[in-house]
Design a protein around this motif. Structure first.
Motif, PDB file in Angstrom:
ATOM      1  N   VAL A   1       0.832  -1.198   0.000  1.00 34.77           N
ATOM      2  CA  VAL A   1       0.000   0.000   0.000  1.00 34.77           C
ATOM      3  C   VAL A   1       0.869   1.252   0.000  1.00 34.77           C
ATOM      4  O   VAL A   1       0.608   2.217  -0.724  1.00 34.77           O
ATOM      5  CB  VAL A   1      -0.958  -0.006   1.207  1.00 34.77           C
ATOM      6  CG1 VAL A   1      -1.664   1.336   1.345  1.00 34.77           C
ATOM      7  CG2 VAL A   1      -1.984  -1.124   1.058  1.00 34.77           C
ATOM      8  N   ARG A   2       1.928   1.244   0.813  1.00 34.88           N
ATOM      9  CA  ARG A   2       2.819   2.397   0.845  1.00 34.88           C
ATOM     10  C   ARG A   2       3.470   2.649  -0.511  1.00 34.88           C
ATOM     11  O   ARG A   2       3.675   3.788  -0.930  1.00 34.88           O
ATOM     12  CB  ARG A   2       3.914   2.177   1.891  1.00 34.88           C
ATOM     13  CG  ARG A   2       3.466   2.378   3.322  1.00 34.88           C
ATOM     14  CD  ARG A   2       4.607   2.044   4.259  1.00 34.88           C
ATOM     15  NE  ARG A   2       4.324   2.439   5.633  1.00 34.88           N
ATOM     16  CZ  ARG A   2       5.107   2.127   6.658  1.00 34.88           C
ATOM     17  NH1 ARG A   2       6.200   1.427   6.450  1.00 34.88           N
ATOM     18  NH2 ARG A   2       4.795   2.530   7.872  1.00 34.88           N
ATOM     19  N   ALA A   3       3.821   1.576  -1.195  1.00 32.88           N
ATOM     20  CA  ALA A   3       4.521   1.711  -2.471  1.00 32.88           C
ATOM     21  C   ALA A   3       3.588   2.013  -3.632  1.00 32.88           C
ATOM     22  O   ALA A   3       4.033   2.468  -4.689  1.00 32.88           O
ATOM     23  CB  ALA A   3       5.302   0.424  -2.771  1.00 32.88           C
ATOM     24  N   ALA A   4       2.291   1.777  -3.440  1.00 31.81           N
ATOM     25  CA  ALA A   4       1.356   1.857  -4.567  1.00 31.81           C
ATOM     26  C   ALA A   4       1.317   3.227  -5.210  1.00 31.81           C
ATOM     27  O   ALA A   4       1.208   3.347  -6.435  1.00 31.81           O
ATOM     28  CB  ALA A   4      -0.040   1.453  -4.104  1.00 31.81           C
ATOM     29  N   TYR A   5       1.398   4.279  -4.408  1.00 33.19           N
ATOM     30  CA  TYR A   5       1.248   5.619  -4.958  1.00 33.19           C
ATOM     31  C   TYR A   5       2.454   6.007  -5.814  1.00 33.19           C
ATOM     32  O   TYR A   5       2.321   6.645  -6.852  1.00 33.19           O
ATOM     33  CB  TYR A   5       0.984   6.617  -3.829  1.00 33.19           C
ATOM     34  CG  TYR A   5      -0.344   6.340  -3.174  1.00 33.19           C
ATOM     35  CD1 TYR A   5      -1.505   6.965  -3.621  1.00 33.19           C
ATOM     36  CD2 TYR A   5      -0.442   5.403  -2.156  1.00 33.19           C
ATOM     37  CE1 TYR A   5      -2.726   6.685  -3.050  1.00 33.19           C
ATOM     38  CE2 TYR A   5      -1.671   5.105  -1.578  1.00 33.19           C
ATOM     39  CZ  TYR A   5      -2.804   5.746  -2.028  1.00 33.19           C
ATOM     40  OH  TYR A   5      -4.026   5.445  -1.468  1.00 33.19           O
ATOM     41  N   ASP A   6       3.642   5.589  -5.360  1.00 33.56           N
ATOM     42  CA  ASP A   6       4.827   5.841  -6.185  1.00 33.56           C
ATOM     43  C   ASP A   6       4.765   5.033  -7.473  1.00 33.56           C
ATOM     44  O   ASP A   6       5.113   5.526  -8.547  1.00 33.56           O
ATOM     45  CB  ASP A   6       6.098   5.488  -5.410  1.00 33.56           C
ATOM     46  CG  ASP A   6       6.408   6.520  -4.329  1.00 33.56           C
ATOM     47  OD1 ASP A   6       5.896   7.658  -4.435  1.00 33.56           O
ATOM     48  OD2 ASP A   6       7.150   6.188  -3.393  1.00 33.56           O
ATOM     49  N   LYS A   7       4.338   3.781  -7.377  1.00 33.66           N
ATOM     50  CA  LYS A   7       4.255   2.949  -8.576  1.00 33.66           C
ATOM     51  C   LYS A   7       3.214   3.493  -9.552  1.00 33.66           C
ATOM     52  O   LYS A   7       3.397   3.427 -10.771  1.00 33.66           O
ATOM     53  CB  LYS A   7       3.930   1.506  -8.189  1.00 33.66           C
ATOM     54  CG  LYS A   7       5.069   0.787  -7.482  1.00 33.66           C
ATOM     55  CD  LYS A   7       4.728  -0.664  -7.199  1.00 33.66           C
ATOM     56  CE  LYS A   7       5.906  -1.388  -6.550  1.00 33.66           C
ATOM     57  NZ  LYS A   7       5.592  -2.809  -6.266  1.00 33.66           N
ATOM     58  N   THR A   8       2.118   4.017  -9.012  1.00 30.72           N
ATOM     59  CA  THR A   8       1.101   4.604  -9.873  1.00 30.72           C
ATOM     60  C   THR A   8       1.632   5.854 -10.549  1.00 30.72           C
ATOM     61  O   THR A   8       1.425   6.069 -11.753  1.00 30.72           O
ATOM     62  CB  THR A   8      -0.159   4.937  -9.053  1.00 30.72           C
ATOM     63  OG1 THR A   8      -0.601   3.761  -8.370  1.00 30.72           O
ATOM     64  CG2 THR A   8      -1.283   5.436  -9.961  1.00 30.72           C
ATOM     65  N   ALA A   9       2.346   6.689  -9.787  1.00 29.91           N
ATOM     66  CA  ALA A   9       2.911   7.914 -10.353  1.00 29.91           C
ATOM     67  C   ALA A   9       3.921   7.605 -11.447  1.00 29.91           C
ATOM     68  O   ALA A   9       4.069   8.374 -12.405  1.00 29.91           O
ATOM     69  CB  ALA A   9       3.563   8.748  -9.256  1.00 29.91           C
ATOM     70  N   GLU A  10       4.616   6.465 -11.328  1.00 31.14           N
ATOM     71  CA  GLU A  10       5.596   6.087 -12.346  1.00 31.14           C
ATOM     72  C   GLU A  10       4.940   5.837 -13.706  1.00 31.14           C
ATOM     73  O   GLU A  10       5.611   5.909 -14.739  1.00 31.14           O
ATOM     74  CB  GLU A  10       6.352   4.839 -11.901  1.00 31.14           C
ATOM     75  CG  GLU A  10       7.331   5.097 -10.752  1.00 31.14           C
ATOM     76  CD  GLU A  10       7.921   3.823 -10.189  1.00 31.14           C
ATOM     77  OE1 GLU A  10       7.571   2.731 -10.708  1.00 31.14           O
ATOM     78  OE2 GLU A  10       8.715   3.907  -9.236  1.00 31.14           O
ATOM     79  N   ALA A  11       3.628   5.562 -13.698  1.00 38.61           N
ATOM     80  CA  ALA A  11       2.904   5.385 -14.967  1.00 38.61           C
ATOM     81  C   ALA A  11       2.694   6.711 -15.679  1.00 38.61           C
ATOM     82  O   ALA A  11       2.268   6.730 -16.834  1.00 38.61           O
ATOM     83  CB  ALA A  11       1.564   4.712 -14.716  1.00 38.61           C
ATOM     84  N   GLU A  12       2.963   7.820 -14.985  1.00 34.88           N
ATOM     85  CA  GLU A  12       2.945   9.185 -15.520  1.00 34.88           C
ATOM     86  C   GLU A  12       1.556   9.760 -15.733  1.00 34.88           C
ATOM     87  O   GLU A  12       1.318  10.939 -15.475  1.00 34.88           O
ATOM     88  CB  GLU A  12       3.771   9.288 -16.808  1.00 34.88           C
ATOM     89  CG  GLU A  12       5.250   8.979 -16.601  1.00 34.88           C
ATOM     90  CD  GLU A  12       6.057   9.225 -17.856  1.00 34.88           C
ATOM     91  OE1 GLU A  12       5.453   9.493 -18.914  1.00 34.88           O
ATOM     92  OE2 GLU A  12       7.293   9.149 -17.764  1.00 34.88           O
TER      93      GLU A  12
END
Length: 289
Positions: A55-66
């Motif tokens: 859950v903590r990592a999800a927002y960074d991973k989502t942002a990486e999709a641009e």
């Protein structure tokens, strides 16, 4: 969705609090910020830790999709009245800019967020001065909510929020499909006091904020649901000139993402077509708080 203080105030509350939570629960080095328990803590503890990390990592991973296509459903209730709205559009996941069309009971509006400024144009209505667009400065609204100069939607701020979620705050619900995509569903309890500006926010939101997230197989956010109750402080509700202000506002917001990598073209309207409603919106928000 008329251009009135009360509705504008509700929009500001939704934009500020919603954006803070969306940004706030991501990021940081989740694995490095563990609680120090040994590997022998047990299978259930390990599962909770894994869920917290994801859950903590999800927002960074989502942002990486641009970027992504986004839909939003919102329900606001206060004073025995309910406003529902739904919208769809595209969002720059790294910068927070977006272009959306939003529909509610009393009309349709075009909405843009550009450089932390919210622009709205309601079909068939004019803002003061006959302008077709209004704008609300979300940075100024964030400052009023006690959030300082932080950039709403800035993924660089996510590390500061990771402390708001611990292993005991994340529960795996199960697996579900969203628009044909397999997801893992988690319930999350956000510690409001650990958020920047949390002391002020907790007076209105309470100690915890319930949230649900659905993550795809790549760890990206596919759906987020936030249900919150905003209580007016006793000092504000006791004032005679605020007697008409709602004592409690309930808000449910569901964000859903798809089509990662889609093009986003968010531009501010020409300045001559825009009426600045920031101060009026903030007055409405203060009356509600």
């Amino acid at each position: 969705m008329r251009f009135r203080g009360r509705t504008s105030g509700a929009i500001v509350v939704a934009a500020v609090v919603g954006s803070v939570v969306l940004t706030g629960c991501g990021g940081g080095d989740a694995e490095a910020e563990g609680d120090g328990r040994s590997p022998s803590a047990g299978t259930s503890a390990g599962a909770r830790e894994q869920g917290t990390t994801e859950v903590r990592a999800a927002y960074d991973k989502t942002a990486e999709a641009e970027s992504a296509r986004m839909t939003i459903r919102m329900k606001l209730s206060a004073d025995g009245k309910t406003i529902t709205s739904d919208g769809e559009g595209v969002i720059d996941l790294a910068e927070g800019d977006s272009v959306m069309t939003v529909r509610a009971q009393d009309g349709t509006l075009e909405q843009r967020v550009v450089d932390q400024v919210l622009y709205q144009k309601v079909t068939g209505q004019k803002a003061p001065g006959g302008k077709p667009w209004i704008k609300i400065d979300l940075k100024k609204a964030a400052a009023q909510q006690g959030l300082g100069n932080q950039q709403l939607g800035d993924p660089a701020q996510t590390a500061a929020y990771a402390k708001a979620i611990t292993d005991k705050d994340v529960t795996k619900v199960g697996t579900e499909k969203i628009d044909g995509t397999s997801t893992t569903h988690y319930k999350v309890s956000v510690d409001v006091a650990e958020l920047p500006g949390g002391e002020q926010m907790s007076k209105q939101l309470g100690p915890t904020l319930p949230m649900q997230v659905w993550l795809d197989d790549e760890g990206r956010l596919r759906r987020q649901q936030i249900d919150m109750t905003v209580d007016a402080p006793a000092s504000a509700s006791a004032q005679p000139d605020n007697s008409a202000a709602p004592q409690r506002l309930k808000m449910s917001t569901v964000l859903q993402f798809s089509d990662f990598g889609t093009e986003v073209d968010a531009e501010a309207p020409p300045s001559g077509q825009v009426a600045d409603m920031t101060d009026e919106a903030l007055r409405g928000a203060r009356q509600q708080s």
